[in-house]
Design an enzyme around this catalytic site. Structure first.
Site, PDB file in Angstrom:
ATOM      1  N   GLU A  61      30.169  29.971  54.042  1.00 50.50           N
ATOM      2  CA  GLU A  61      29.074  29.986  55.007  1.00 50.50           C
ATOM      3  C   GLU A  61      27.857  30.660  54.375  1.00 50.50           C
ATOM      4  O   GLU A  61      27.576  31.816  54.632  1.00 50.50           O
ATOM      5  CB  GLU A  61      29.463  30.707  56.312  1.00 50.50           C
ATOM      6  CG  GLU A  61      30.309  29.899  57.271  1.00 50.50           C
ATOM      7  CD  GLU A  61      31.798  29.954  56.929  1.00 50.50           C
ATOM      8  OE1 GLU A  61      32.576  29.210  57.540  1.00 50.50           O
ATOM      9  OE2 GLU A  61      32.175  30.746  56.047  1.00 50.50           O
ATOM     10  N   SER A  62      27.179  29.939  53.496  1.00 51.37           N
ATOM     11  CA  SER A  62      25.889  30.317  52.900  1.00 51.37           C
ATOM     12  C   SER A  62      25.982  31.081  51.581  1.00 51.37           C
ATOM     13  O   SER A  62      26.683  30.637  50.687  1.00 51.37           O
ATOM     14  CB  SER A  62      25.004  31.028  53.927  1.00 51.37           C
ATOM     15  OG  SER A  62      24.762  30.164  55.032  1.00 51.37           O
ATOM     16  N   CYS A  76      26.018  31.703  57.960  1.00 51.63           N
ATOM     17  CA  CYS A  76      25.787  30.854  59.125  1.00 51.63           C
ATOM     18  C   CYS A  76      27.046  30.794  59.980  1.00 51.63           C
ATOM     19  O   CYS A  76      27.967  31.582  59.825  1.00 51.63           O
ATOM     20  CB  CYS A  76      25.343  29.468  58.673  1.00 51.63           C
ATOM     21  SG  CYS A  76      26.514  28.671  57.536  1.00 51.63           S
ATOM     22  N   SER A 235      25.464  23.363  50.206  1.00 47.72           N
ATOM     23  CA  SER A 235      24.855  24.655  49.887  1.00 47.72           C
ATOM     24  C   SER A 235      24.510  24.696  48.409  1.00 47.72           C
ATOM     25  O   SER A 235      25.212  24.113  47.579  1.00 47.72           O
ATOM     26  CB  SER A 235      25.810  25.810  50.207  1.00 47.72           C
ATOM     27  OG  SER A 235      25.944  26.012  51.595  1.00 47.72           O
ATOM     28  N   HIS A 248      20.699  25.486  52.428  1.00 46.24           N
ATOM     29  CA  HIS A 248      21.923  25.206  53.178  1.00 46.24           C
ATOM     30  C   HIS A 248      21.633  24.119  54.206  1.00 46.24           C
ATOM     31  O   HIS A 248      20.587  24.145  54.854  1.00 46.24           O
ATOM     32  CB  HIS A 248      22.437  26.477  53.855  1.00 46.24           C
ATOM     33  CG  HIS A 248      22.662  27.592  52.882  1.00 46.24           C
ATOM     34  ND1 HIS A 248      23.747  27.626  52.043  1.00 46.24           N
ATOM     35  CD2 HIS A 248      21.919  28.680  52.578  1.00 46.24           C
ATOM     36  CE1 HIS A 248      23.668  28.692  51.274  1.00 46.24           C
ATOM     37  NE2 HIS A 248      22.561  29.340  51.572  1.00 46.24           N
TER      38      HIS A 248
END
Length: 338
Positions: A61-62, A76, A235, A248
């Site tokens: 997540e990022s 995120c 990403s 992203h």
């Protein structure tokens, strides 16, 4: 708008430290220690690259960036980013480093009701941060910067100690740009979907997306570490000397979102304007916000002028001053195209 979906809007945390080892500093943290912190946040490392200046990690997540005296985490989804603050302070202390400044920023969540504590509200986030930070970080400010677009506002919290001047001096030659884009062009967003059973790894599929979308041309000088998720999403982190950039993408129709962030130099001339034009053309969003931190007036004008050249109209602008961060300017844009 979908009832629920993946939350693209990221939470961003930047921590500055001072201490005995400004050369290696936080880069001496064992990878296992970083994994422990990310476990608390609820994300993992999927790819990594580094250079002489800093280490860069693409997360599930990022992104994560580790400099000798600075760490930036951007996550995120329903991650619990602020749960990284206390363990990072402790782990840095073991290296002889102490926290001297903190900056937390985010946009407006698409699905705020899905966020776990402490991210269910900005009030909760600020309270959690204030409880987590050392008392010596006594210069604190929290504000929500509004816009004429209900879906785009900018939440900012900063804190610093008495030695705030040292951080300002070290960052005089650069500033941070954070871009949030929603309602992406549907045709362009489809490029961030993988073909079913393509047999490729996330790394190889990511490289293909970087090429076919034009992302690789945003900064041709950057070393890119990219990753494509299955069935969709993308990403990338870019490394260019001591500066990073990151993108992203959540491409699903109904809640499509993309972000771009970079560090730019005050002596870069029109480069930041050209960069943001390329970013906008990769995604052609219906709505876009641009936040600059620590930039001068000439930068604000270049950003507005460059985006207007690619069909974006500036709808609102707000600005404020923050301890250890300087002036934050937040602009929103909408596309003139139907």
């Amino acid at each position: 708008m979908a009832v629920s979906g993946f939350e693209g809007f990221e939470k961003r945390l930047e921590l500055h430290f001072s201490g005995d080892d400004p050369v290696f500093g936080l880069r001496l943290l064992p990878f296992e220690s970083l994994e422990e912190v990310l476990h608390a946040v609820q994300c993992t490392v999927v790819s990594a690259v580094g250079n002489h200046f800093f280490d860069s990690y693409v997360l599930s997540e990022s992104s994560l960036f580790v400099y000798p005296t600075k760490i930036i985490i951007k996550t995120c989804g329903t991650t619990q980013l602020l749960k990284s603050v206390r363990p990072l302070i402790i782990k840095a202390r073991d290296l002889g480093l102490s926290l001297c400044a903190c900056r937390y920023t985010r946009g407006s969540f698409i699905f705020p009701e899905s966020q776990p504590f402490p991210h269910a509200s900005f009030v909760d986030e600020v309270t959690y941060l204030e409880d987590s930070l050392p008392n010596r970080l006594c210069f604190r400010k929290a504000i929500v910067m509004p816009s004429k677009l209900p879906s785009h506002s900018w939440h900012v919290f900063t804190a610093s100690d008495d030695d705030v001047v040292s951080i300002d001096a070290s960052d005089l030659d650069s500033y941070t740009v954070e871009v949030c884009m929603t309602e992406l062009d549907r045709v362009l967003a489809r490029k961030f979907f993988r073909r079913p059973k393509d047999g490729k790894s996330g790394d190889s599929a990511g490289k293909e997306m970087t090429e076919i979308t034009g992302i690789g041309a945003i900064n041709p000088n950057a070393l890119i570490c990219d990753f494509a998720f299955d069935p969709c999403g993308y990403s990338m982190n870019g490394i260019d000397g001591d500066r990073y950039s990151t993108i992203h993408v959540t491409p699903e129709d109904g809640f499509s979102y993309a972000s771009f962030e970079c560090v730019a130099g005050t002596g870069d001339g029109d480069d930041i304007g050209e960069t943001l034009k390329r970013v906008s053309l990769v995604f052609r969003p219906a709505k876009m916000s641009v936040s600059t931190t620590g930039a001068g007036r000439e930068v604000w004008g270049r950003v507005k002028s460059a985006l207007e050249q690619v069909g974006m109209k500036c709808r609102s602008c707000s600005a404020d001053e923050f301890p250890a961060a300087g002036r934050v300017v937040f602009r929103t844009f909408t596309s003139r195209r139907k």
